[in-house]
Write an enzyme that holds these catalytic residues in place. Structure first.
Site, mmCIF file in Angstrom:
data_model
loop_
_atom_site.group_PDB
_atom_site.id
_atom_site.type_symbol
_atom_site.label_atom_id
_atom_site.label_comp_id
_atom_site.label_asym_id
_atom_site.label_seq_id
_atom_site.Cartn_x
_atom_site.Cartn_y
_atom_site.Cartn_z
ATOM 1 N N LEU A 118 0.908 -1.155 -0.127
ATOM 2 C CA LEU A 118 0.052 0.050 -0.142
ATOM 3 C C LEU A 118 1.014 1.273 -0.027
ATOM 4 O O LEU A 118 1.768 1.310 0.835
ATOM 5 C CB LEU A 118 -0.876 0.116 1.086
ATOM 6 C CG LEU A 118 -2.011 0.984 1.080
ATOM 7 C CD1 LEU A 118 -3.082 0.698 2.011
ATOM 8 C CD2 LEU A 118 -1.639 2.452 1.784
ATOM 9 N N HIS A 147 8.432 1.415 10.674
ATOM 10 C CA HIS A 147 9.129 2.647 10.058
ATOM 11 C C HIS A 147 7.942 3.793 10.433
ATOM 12 O O HIS A 147 6.675 3.586 10.562
ATOM 13 C CB HIS A 147 9.269 2.577 8.583
ATOM 14 C CG HIS A 147 10.151 3.701 8.013
ATOM 15 N ND1 HIS A 147 9.640 4.939 7.904
ATOM 16 C CD2 HIS A 147 11.372 3.618 7.834
ATOM 17 C CE1 HIS A 147 10.389 5.678 7.502
ATOM 18 N NE2 HIS A 147 11.645 4.948 7.183
#
Length: 338
Positions: A127, A231
């Site tokens: 995505l 992240h």
């Protein structure tokens, strides 16, 4: 909102390649590698064209499109079954408790064990939303469209669905987890290994990595601190996954240590809550905002819409939504609260 989600086509390649170059590395399912992306789109086309409905190692690639301009502003992927072509490796974080009567102490040590526990699962991934389009609920539309597609094609997917999130790395693309563990067994930097993995898969890691469990306490603080952490740019994605019912079940990526989250497919909130409805009319609607999806395989479309419910199994949708979904009065659609 004029955007919709639809299956990717081969001519979407230039737009997808441009987005791949914006990911910043570590995005295994969307590498800025032309042959790999072309192969992905070819594999996706074959998956959409498959006639039978059993679960297989399919790949379905989707794009977020503005039909009025033809602009592609996002992409996402769904894998029918992982571990078909190559083993699907993860590290499972376990705890070993040891007791020393002589010292009158109990020691609890975390271990990393190389495993293929998650093979057979379906996967949502890949995505990416263009930086200029990260507003107005487009991320939620792109993400949740995958679950609406699964709902409409349930037999093609497994009992369990996973998602791997990119782990922590610095601005140069170096990952502390890789440097502390796998990087010690390979003459490759993390960016080099990540690029190789995106093209060739993870088999080369398992072939050369030690098969015995690894004590986490032997890793430096820099690696332990990021293990199981996404992240920073992926925190919003993790939150959306958690809202759908995905949980961290102590599996981490063998490259960057990022978390793998898992859910029972039928318990994913959007899958569970989405209801089939018949379009009673196309015209003036209420103010209730929902996500809608319609169509099978290459005809799949999803968008946001304003609707008015007509009883329990019928709905009135606005003209824009009807055009985006390419449906009309009497057609069946899938609806879920936004």
């Amino acid at each position: 909102m004029t955007f919709r989600v639809r299956p990717a086509r081969p001519d979407d390649y230039p737009a997808i390649y441009k987005m791949a170059k914006l990911t910043g590395g570590g995005f295994t399912n969307l590498p800025p590698d032309k042959p790999t992306l072309v192969a992905k789109l070819e594999r996706s086309a074959q998956s959409f064209a498959r006639k039978t409905d059993e679960q297989r190692g399919d790949l379905y690639v989707f794009v977020l499109e503005d039909p009025k301009t033809g602009a592609i502003r996002g992409t996402c992927q769904v894998f029918g079954q992982v571990g078909v072509v190559q083993p699907f490796y993860s590290y499972n974080v376990t705890t070993l408790t040891q007791v020393s009567p002589e010292l009158d102490k109990t020691f609890r040590n975390q271990l990393l064990s190389l495993t293929t526990d998650l093979e057979g699962s379906s996967e949502v991934g890949g995505l990416f939303l263009h930086p200029e389009s990260r507003a107005g609920g487009l991320g939620a539309l792109l993400s949740r469209s995958r679950y609406l597609f699964i709902k409409l094609h349930r037999q093609r997917f497994g009992e369990r669905t996973l998602a791997e999130l990119r782990g922590v790395m610095d601005e140069a693309g170096n990952a502390p987890f890789w440097d502390a563990l796998a990087g010690r067994f390979f003459d490759m930097t993390f960016p080099e290994a990540d690029e190789f993995n995106a093209v060739h898969g993870t088999r080369f890691i398992a072939d050369l990595m030690p098969r015995t469990p690894i004590y986490v306490s032997l890793l430096p603080d820099s690696a332990r601190a990021v293990m199981g952490q996404p992240h920073p740019s992926g925190r919003a994605a993790l939150k959306m996954l958690e809202n759908e019912g995905f949980v961290f079940d102590r599996y981490v990526d063998i490259f960057d240590g990022g978390p793998t989250v898992v859910a029972q497919t039928d318990a994913i909130k959007t899958v569970q809550d989405a209801k089939p409805l018949k379009i009673a009319a196309v015209g003036d609607t209420g103010s209730e905002r929902v996500l809608l999806a319609a169509g099978q395989l290459m005809d799949f479309r999803a968008c946001c819409a304003s609707v008015a419910f007509d009883g329990e199994d019928k709905v009135i949708i606005d003209r824009e939504a009807a055009d985006l979904l390419e449906v009309g009065e009497g057609d069946e659609i899938l609806s879920v609260a936004r």
